[in-house]
Design an enzyme around this catalytic site. Structure first.
Site, mmCIF file in Angstrom:
data_model
loop_
_atom_site.group_PDB
_atom_site.id
_atom_site.type_symbol
_atom_site.label_atom_id
_atom_site.label_comp_id
_atom_site.label_asym_id
_atom_site.label_seq_id
_atom_site.Cartn_x
_atom_site.Cartn_y
_atom_site.Cartn_z
ATOM 1 N N ASP A 26 0.833 -1.214 0.000
ATOM 2 C CA ASP A 26 0.000 0.000 0.000
ATOM 3 C C ASP A 26 0.864 1.260 0.000
ATOM 4 O O ASP A 26 1.981 1.262 0.522
ATOM 5 C CB ASP A 26 -0.915 -0.037 1.238
ATOM 6 C CG ASP A 26 -2.113 0.897 1.099
ATOM 7 O OD1 ASP A 26 -2.354 1.399 -0.016
ATOM 8 O OD2 ASP A 26 -2.808 1.120 2.110
ATOM 9 N N HIS A 43 2.295 3.361 -9.036
ATOM 10 C CA HIS A 43 2.098 1.919 -9.215
ATOM 11 C C HIS A 43 3.294 1.309 -9.948
ATOM 12 O O HIS A 43 3.697 0.184 -9.667
ATOM 13 C CB HIS A 43 0.810 1.647 -9.993
ATOM 14 C CG HIS A 43 -0.426 2.046 -9.235
ATOM 15 N ND1 HIS A 43 -0.636 1.681 -7.928
ATOM 16 C CD2 HIS A 43 -1.508 2.786 -9.589
ATOM 17 C CE1 HIS A 43 -1.798 2.179 -7.514
ATOM 18 N NE2 HIS A 43 -2.330 2.865 -8.501
ATOM 19 N N LEU A 137 10.795 -20.334 -4.915
ATOM 20 C CA LEU A 137 9.876 -19.409 -4.228
ATOM 21 C C LEU A 137 8.516 -19.513 -4.904
ATOM 22 O O LEU A 137 8.427 -19.478 -6.132
ATOM 23 C CB LEU A 137 10.388 -17.964 -4.352
ATOM 24 C CG LEU A 137 9.451 -16.885 -3.818
ATOM 25 C CD1 LEU A 137 9.410 -16.887 -2.295
ATOM 26 C CD2 LEU A 137 9.875 -15.491 -4.304
HETATM 27 C C1 IPE Z 1 -5.398 -2.754 -0.107
HETATM 28 O O1 IPE Z 1 -5.080 -1.421 -0.319
HETATM 29 C C2 IPE Z 1 -5.443 -3.473 -1.409
HETATM 30 C C3 IPE Z 1 -4.146 -3.619 -2.090
HETATM 31 C C4 IPE Z 1 -2.985 -3.262 -1.639
HETATM 32 C C5 IPE Z 1 -4.236 -4.256 -3.369
HETATM 33 P P1 IPE Z 1 -6.202 -0.299 -0.463
HETATM 34 O O2 IPE Z 1 -5.495 0.982 -0.539
HETATM 35 O O3 IPE Z 1 -7.110 -0.647 -1.582
HETATM 36 O O4 IPE Z 1 -7.011 -0.487 0.900
HETATM 37 P P2 IPE Z 1 -7.848 0.549 1.766
HETATM 38 O O5 IPE Z 1 -8.844 1.175 0.852
HETATM 39 O O6 IPE Z 1 -6.878 1.537 2.305
HETATM 40 O O7 IPE Z 1 -8.447 -0.299 2.826
HETATM 41 C C1 IPE Z 2 -1.623 0.245 -3.292
HETATM 42 O O1 IPE Z 2 -1.428 1.611 -3.427
HETATM 43 C C2 IPE Z 2 -1.846 -0.439 -4.593
HETATM 44 C C3 IPE Z 2 -3.250 -0.807 -4.857
HETATM 45 C C4 IPE Z 2 -4.249 -0.739 -4.026
HETATM 46 C C5 IPE Z 2 -3.539 -1.286 -6.184
HETATM 47 P P1 IPE Z 2 -2.651 2.615 -3.394
HETATM 48 O O2 IPE Z 2 -3.092 2.861 -4.789
HETATM 49 O O3 IPE Z 2 -3.733 2.132 -2.489
HETATM 50 O O4 IPE Z 2 -1.942 3.884 -2.807
HETATM 51 P P2 IPE Z 2 -2.537 4.939 -1.770
HETATM 52 O O5 IPE Z 2 -3.108 4.162 -0.628
HETATM 53 O O6 IPE Z 2 -3.582 5.702 -2.514
HETATM 54 O O7 IPE Z 2 -1.361 5.766 -1.388
HETATM 55 MG MG MG Z 3 -4.133 2.385 -0.523
#
Ligand code: IPE
Ligand code: IPE
Ligand code: MG
Length: 248
Positions: A26, A43, A137
């Protein structure tokens, strides 16, 4: 001041390293925003980082790595972002598959494949087929994955298979999940400072240790990963009992 963690040598004790590490990757969006870049760039940086962590898993002797890349709830994001995330997975397969295969990585997918674009489904299936005999792995990619969705799907299949109620136990339920046959995660890591599980491995993670760090995913490098493993190694896992246990 003496730092307790310095007592752990650079070489982590192989019998203490978690067998299965699961990561909620995240913070890509915040990483990009902090640099004035579009979310997509975050990303992409996150995907680059994944290479480092896969290498570190091989180096430290982690046997299973599960990464949360797209949740069932992420369908609620804007179309352009969903499309970007699909493209990134496709590019990763195109660019990295040969190298991952050479490094002995076995790719698996956790989640519902059917809702993804047809060409992406094909690529994922090919990658799974190509790497199925690798054993250095296991890399589980949770993409269009949700823990509740996984359990609902398992219940449906159990009913479809006509399993009598008295035969339904925890082992049977586990065998109907995407992770069938794999050990439960020993350690769940979440980057970016959020303190929640966001529908990730809610069955398998019943007794996992958790590690949370404010570091955003693209910045979570080998050294940060090593630090998480050191924290894990220093913990006592009791699984409800009084003495430390080596496994549940
Ligand atoms: C969790 O992250 C999902 C992934 C990392 C794929 P999100 O950013 O989507 O989760 P919330 O919305 O903070 O719970
Ligand atoms: C995690 O990064 C990746 C996915 C959920 C796909 P985010 O896109 O949730 O990044 P933030 O939380 O907005 O910083
Ligand atoms: Mg996020």
């Amino acid at each position: 001041m003496e730092n307790h963690q310095n007592a752990i040598p650079e070489e982590l004790p192989p019998d203490k390293v978690p067998r299965h590490v699961a990561i909620i990757m995240d913070g890509n969006g915040r990483w990009a925003r902090a640099r004035g870049l579009p979310r997509r760039a975050g990303h992409e940086a996150g995907t680059e980082n994944l290479r480092r962590i896969i290498r570190a898993c091989v180096e430290f002797g982690v046997k299973v790595l599960t990464i949360y890349a797209f949740s069932t709830e992420n369908w609620g994001r804007p179309q352009w972002e969903i499309r970007a995330l699909m493209h990134i997975l496709e590019n990763v397969i195109d660019r990295e598959l040969d190298e991952l295969h050479q490094e002995g990585v076995q790719l698996r997918h956790l989640g519902e494949l059917d809702r993804l674009p047809g060409n992406l489904q094909r690529k994922v299936r090919q990658a799974i087929e190509m790497t199925k005999d690798n054993d250095r792995l296991i890399l589980n990619v949770a993409f269009n994955y949700g823990g509740r969705d996984e359990i609902v799907r398992a219940i449906r299949h159990i009913v479809e298979d006509g399993i009598p109620p008295e035969d339904i136990d925890e082992a049977l339920v586990s065998s109907y999940l995407y992770t069938a046959g794999l050990p439960d995660p020993d350690l769940i890591i979440r980057t970016s400072g959020e303190l929640r599980i966001s529908n990730f491995l809610i069955w398998q993670g019943a007794y996992s240790e958790h590690y949370y760090t404010p570091t955003l995913w693209p910045d979570f490098d080998r050294e940060e990963f090593r630090k998480a493993l050191v924290h894990y190694i220093q913990r006592e896992r009791r699984f409800g009992k009084l003495e430390p246990q080596t496994s549940g």
